[in-house]
Motif scaffolding. Sequence first.
Motif, PDB file in Angstrom:
ATOM      1  N   THR B 705       0.863  -1.180   0.000  1.00  0.00           N
ATOM      2  CA  THR B 705       0.000   0.000   0.000  1.00  0.00           C
ATOM      3  C   THR B 705       0.892   1.220   0.000  1.00  0.00           C
ATOM      4  O   THR B 705       1.708   1.409   0.914  1.00  0.00           O
ATOM      5  CB  THR B 705      -0.872   0.017   1.256  1.00  0.00           C
ATOM      6  OG1 THR B 705      -1.558  -1.226   1.335  1.00  0.00           O
ATOM      7  CG2 THR B 705      -1.874   1.152   1.193  1.00  0.00           C
ATOM      8  N   TYR B 707      -0.316   4.478  -0.449  1.00  0.00           N
ATOM      9  CA  TYR B 707      -0.970   5.696   0.034  1.00  0.00           C
ATOM     10  C   TYR B 707      -2.357   5.319   0.508  1.00  0.00           C
ATOM     11  O   TYR B 707      -3.070   4.535  -0.114  1.00  0.00           O
ATOM     12  CB  TYR B 707      -1.044   6.675  -1.135  1.00  0.00           C
ATOM     13  CG  TYR B 707      -1.770   7.954  -0.851  1.00  0.00           C
ATOM     14  CD1 TYR B 707      -3.150   8.068  -1.096  1.00  0.00           C
ATOM     15  CD2 TYR B 707      -1.092   9.063  -0.381  1.00  0.00           C
ATOM     16  CE1 TYR B 707      -3.816   9.252  -0.852  1.00  0.00           C
ATOM     17  CE2 TYR B 707      -1.752  10.256  -0.148  1.00  0.00           C
ATOM     18  CZ  TYR B 707      -3.120  10.348  -0.384  1.00  0.00           C
ATOM     19  OH  TYR B 707      -3.774  11.519  -0.153  1.00  0.00           O
ATOM     20  N   ASN B 708      -2.712   5.890   1.612  1.00  0.00           N
ATOM     21  CA  ASN B 708      -4.051   5.598   2.107  1.00  0.00           C
ATOM     22  C   ASN B 708      -4.516   6.770   2.963  1.00  0.00           C
ATOM     23  O   ASN B 708      -4.121   6.918   4.114  1.00  0.00           O
ATOM     24  CB  ASN B 708      -4.014   4.305   2.934  1.00  0.00           C
ATOM     25  CG  ASN B 708      -5.396   3.753   3.147  1.00  0.00           C
ATOM     26  OD1 ASN B 708      -6.406   4.437   2.908  1.00  0.00           O
ATOM     27  ND2 ASN B 708      -5.472   2.523   3.613  1.00  0.00           N
ATOM     28  N   LYS B 713      -7.205   4.948  -1.509  1.00  0.00           N
ATOM     29  CA  LYS B 713      -6.141   3.989  -1.218  1.00  0.00           C
ATOM     30  C   LYS B 713      -5.463   3.597  -2.533  1.00  0.00           C
ATOM     31  O   LYS B 713      -6.134   3.295  -3.531  1.00  0.00           O
ATOM     32  CB  LYS B 713      -6.755   2.752  -0.562  1.00  0.00           C
ATOM     33  CG  LYS B 713      -5.756   1.658  -0.268  1.00  0.00           C
ATOM     34  CD  LYS B 713      -6.340   0.666   0.730  1.00  0.00           C
ATOM     35  CE  LYS B 713      -5.750  -0.709   0.446  1.00  0.00           C
ATOM     36  NZ  LYS B 713      -6.474  -1.781   1.028  1.00  0.00           N
ATOM     37  N   GLU B 715      -2.655   1.053  -4.109  1.00  0.00           N
ATOM     38  CA  GLU B 715      -1.838  -0.142  -3.910  1.00  0.00           C
ATOM     39  C   GLU B 715      -0.932  -0.353  -5.110  1.00  0.00           C
ATOM     40  O   GLU B 715      -1.344  -0.126  -6.245  1.00  0.00           O
ATOM     41  CB  GLU B 715      -2.760  -1.360  -3.789  1.00  0.00           C
ATOM     42  CG  GLU B 715      -2.785  -1.910  -2.397  1.00  0.00           C
ATOM     43  CD  GLU B 715      -3.468  -3.275  -2.328  1.00  0.00           C
ATOM     44  OE1 GLU B 715      -4.026  -3.562  -1.280  1.00  0.00           O
ATOM     45  OE2 GLU B 715      -3.431  -4.025  -3.353  1.00  0.00           O
ATOM     46  N   THR B 717       1.217  -3.172  -7.192  1.00  0.00           N
ATOM     47  CA  THR B 717       1.590  -4.573  -7.394  1.00  0.00           C
ATOM     48  C   THR B 717       2.756  -4.605  -8.383  1.00  0.00           C
ATOM     49  O   THR B 717       2.886  -3.730  -9.231  1.00  0.00           O
ATOM     50  CB  THR B 717       0.443  -5.417  -7.993  1.00  0.00           C
ATOM     51  OG1 THR B 717      -0.030  -4.758  -9.156  1.00  0.00           O
ATOM     52  CG2 THR B 717      -0.679  -5.578  -6.991  1.00  0.00           C
ATOM     53  N   HIS B 733      -3.255   0.437  -8.161  1.00  0.00           N
ATOM     54  CA  HIS B 733      -4.697   0.254  -8.077  1.00  0.00           C
ATOM     55  C   HIS B 733      -5.224   1.288  -7.100  1.00  0.00           C
ATOM     56  O   HIS B 733      -4.865   1.286  -5.921  1.00  0.00           O
ATOM     57  CB  HIS B 733      -5.028  -1.149  -7.541  1.00  0.00           C
ATOM     58  CG  HIS B 733      -4.426  -2.245  -8.369  1.00  0.00           C
ATOM     59  ND1 HIS B 733      -5.113  -2.854  -9.397  1.00  0.00           N
ATOM     60  CD2 HIS B 733      -3.198  -2.822  -8.343  1.00  0.00           C
ATOM     61  CE1 HIS B 733      -4.341  -3.777  -9.948  1.00  0.00           C
ATOM     62  NE2 HIS B 733      -3.169  -3.766  -9.318  1.00  0.00           N
ATOM     63  N   THR B 735      -8.360   2.870  -5.182  1.00  0.00           N
ATOM     64  CA  THR B 735      -9.758   2.612  -4.808  1.00  0.00           C
ATOM     65  C   THR B 735     -10.257   3.705  -3.866  1.00  0.00           C
ATOM     66  O   THR B 735      -9.477   4.360  -3.176  1.00  0.00           O
ATOM     67  CB  THR B 735      -9.906   1.251  -4.090  1.00  0.00           C
ATOM     68  OG1 THR B 735      -8.877   1.143  -3.097  1.00  0.00           O
ATOM     69  CG2 THR B 735      -9.797   0.099  -5.054  1.00  0.00           C
ATOM     70  N   ASN B 771     -15.622   1.674  -3.169  1.00  0.00           N
ATOM     71  CA  ASN B 771     -14.798   0.566  -3.671  1.00  0.00           C
ATOM     72  C   ASN B 771     -15.465  -0.258  -4.755  1.00  0.00           C
ATOM     73  O   ASN B 771     -15.248  -1.467  -4.857  1.00  0.00           O
ATOM     74  CB  ASN B 771     -14.419  -0.373  -2.511  1.00  0.00           C
ATOM     75  CG  ASN B 771     -13.521   0.329  -1.504  1.00  0.00           C
ATOM     76  OD1 ASN B 771     -12.735   1.185  -1.870  1.00  0.00           O
ATOM     77  ND2 ASN B 771     -13.679  -0.022  -0.250  1.00  0.00           N
ATOM     78  N   SER B 774     -11.829   0.226  -9.501  1.00  0.00           N
ATOM     79  CA  SER B 774     -10.545   0.878  -9.247  1.00  0.00           C
ATOM     80  C   SER B 774      -9.992   1.434 -10.549  1.00  0.00           C
ATOM     81  O   SER B 774     -10.415   1.053 -11.646  1.00  0.00           O
ATOM     82  CB  SER B 774      -9.549  -0.112  -8.650  1.00  0.00           C
ATOM     83  OG  SER B 774      -9.242  -1.095  -9.606  1.00  0.00           O
TER      84      SER B 774
END
Lengths: 157, 819
Positions: B705, B707-708, B713, B715, B717, B733, B735, B771, B774
């Motif tokens: 992650t 940034y939230n 948020k 993420e 990968t 991603h 969301t 959510n 995304s």
Amino acid sequence: MQFMLLFSRQGKLRLQKWYVPLSDTQKKKISREVIQIVLARKPKMCSFLEWRDLKIVYKRYASLYFCCAVEDQENELITLEIIHRYVELLDKYFGSVCELDIIFNFEKAYYILDEFILGGEAQETSKKNVLKAIEQADMLQEEAETPRSVLEEIGLT
Amino acid sequence: MPAPIRLRELIRTIRTARTQAEEREMIQKECAAIRSSFREEDNTYRCRNVAKLLYMHMLGYPAHFGQLECLKLIASQKFTDKRIGYLGAMLLLDERQDVHLLMTNCIKNDLNHSTQYVQGLSLCTLGCMGSSEMCRDLAGEVEKLLKTSNSYLRKKAALCAVHVIRKVPELMEMFLPATKNLLSEKNHGVLHTSVVLLTEMCERSPDMLSHFRKLVPQLVRILKNLIMSGYSPEHDVSGISDPFLQVRILRLLRILGKGDDDSSEAMNDILAQVATNTETSKNVGNAILYETVLTIMDIKSESGLRVLAINILGRFLLNNDKNIRYVALTSLLKTVQTDHNAVQRHRSTIVDCLKDLDVSIKRRAMELSFALVNGNNIRGMMKELLYFLDSCDPDFKADCASGIFLAAEKYAPSKRWHIDTVMRVLTTAGSYVRDDSVPNLIQLITNSVEMHAYTVQRLYKALLDDISQQPLVQVASWCIGEYGDLLVSGQCEEEEPIQVSEDEVLDVLEGLLVSNLSTPVTRAYSLTAIMKLSTRFSSVNRIKKVVSIYGSSIDVELQQRAVEYNALFKKYDHMRPALLERMPIMEKTATNGPTDIAQTNGETDSTILDTKHLPSITHPASQANDLLDLLGGNDVVPVIQTTVPTKPASAGGELLDLLGDLSLTGGPTPTPAPSVPMSQPPFLLDGLSSQPIFNDIAAGIPPMTAYNKNGLKIEFTFERSNPSPNIAVITIHATNSTEADMTEFVFQAAVPKTFQLQLLSPSSNVVPALNQGSVTQVIRVLNPQKQQLRMRIKLTYTHKGSPVQDLAEVNNFPPQSWQ
């Protein structure tokens, strides 16, 4: 060796010996191509050229080109010697051979070649032995012919 | 019926013909006579008739009706008949016709004839044109004759056996027992043919090879005798005793010694002896030396012997005889891989051969020269090769040019030298370079950042001289398009800067457009170049005019481009600077697919054009639609990559004061005011970039992650890009857990100077609430120094009517992503 061609400066075929199975049309096509390529070479160029997957080794003697097509792993320099040996044999047999001799006695040229080379490889490395064999075969031929041909000459058949 | 005319008479008559037509007439007449004679089944004259037929066949006329007659002659008892009959069979028959099988019985009988010359005839015919069926039937007879004590027949039988084995390899075993004492013969003919037979067997079967290895000492002895024995008149050729046999033995030794230490050792001495003692004044001697050298190089010889061999070849290179030089170059080419250093010593002689008159020698010398180029001799060699390129035949130019490019790429001592060399090739052999060299060169030039000014200047000068060589023109116009500003500002450091005005440059480019010498591809290049200059030059009006003219060009390609560029001027002028930005450094990838090349978002046509895929056909019209749609549909302009720092803030300058010490990597151009409800941008381009294109070999890297905050948020990968492990591929991603959508979402990122980053287009710019979906976007990070990855991200979006902006640092990258 895959084949040997003898041809004049004008591109006329004087002898063709093939050691690989090919149809008549294929032979004609190949001969035409090879003759064209060899005649196009300038005098100062080397005696070898690559053609398809074969090597063409050629040498000019007076008005005749002697041309052999050999496989990749053959020694080109010794092929030149083979050509030279054949010319020497012809020379010894005909006595100072010239193109006319080969034209008028083409079957003899073939006989000599067949005593020197078999299946594309040299069978006899001694000049003397080749010429001796030809001589004896010629004698055999004469013996068989003599009785008839005399009568024929006279015309009393 | 009068006797048919004699052979010699016929030959004489035919030779008197003055025209082809006359000759044909004579031949037809004679053929008719021969045919009727054949029909009469006349035994007396059959021989004569067939002989005449053979002559006419040699002249090129059909003679198939004589085939059966040949068979009859072979079956005759008379030697003369048989002689002509067998000759006729060899000339007229071949294994394709079933007729030839009729010969089998005759041959079988003749193989057992009382007269050795008849046996000889049949052996010769079988060994020359025997088909597989014939060989199968008669192999037994041949094998019998192989064991006879008559050397005349034995030698022929050996070669006949060779032919049988070639036609029917399974029969090889059959001849094995007969080979037992072949080499103990004194007769050279038998020895020679036996060696040929053994060679054939060893070449075909590894078992035979190991079986015959024990013959090496015997072969060595025979060879030694040949060399040491005095003058033998029977076998002498210019002072050398039976060179044919010597060469054959050397060849067999080569096969037996290959890969086998013991055998190689056993022949070491004799090879050294032959190599040093053979007379080299005539072709014969050289033929033997040549074979010796080939043998030495192939077996496991000691190094001293190998050096001796290479030196022999070096001497050959200096020989007056062209044939010897040719043979030397061929052999050196074979050995240059294994004995590189030894061959290097003869480099200057080889390079001299480039100037030889003979085409075959020149080609060999060129190939060998390329094989000898290395880091040390690159400058000298390249001088020679460029000189050769200047003066060689057109057939060579393409190969030579490619070879030079390859060598330059591998061993270039400096970028400047590399570019100079490339320029030289383009100017001397520009029309012969291969198509794929244009993109390669462009890539090379892009990557030599410090040489841009110098390169464009030189290319410009080259264009002034000559616009006929298309590859040169294409590279030049591309460069002028890219670096025209450097050209005009006279910034060149490497050489004296020239004074060029914007108008002059545009003159040249427009000249290319109208010239008859330019191909459509070249025209496309120059139009794009002109367009690019609209952001670098001030004379925009002139460019606008040119572009609009071509909007109605007959050439569809040009028309399309011009129309698009026009659109850029009219409707999307604010985006023009960003779109026509400097090209990023291109990565050289192994594959050619456009997807493998790092793409920036919203590439201009020229970007797509200039990827590895050859630009001759540009993209189908859908690409153009994409571009327009993307621009039309979104407010959010795709992120554009700029090159590494030296350039002042280009993409609108907005973004980038942000990131003081970090290099800039992404920034939108100012978004125009109205926020149109977003439709999903067409996916053609996205389809290319947002899916993971690369093989997922680093499947094991855990997502993180980044940034939230405030419900948003993000993420990350990870994947590793397959073609180059230095590139990490991150997919973000985003969301949204709040109840309102986040619209006009833009994600930007910056990385430290040692990295390079590229951002591909996002899947959309609305992050749905709660959510429900995304936004994904792909980031590619090039990390050549494998340093720890750090990133600063900036997020902007509109939430519940008000714009939100946030900056954050991402430091928690898992180690696997950058190691």
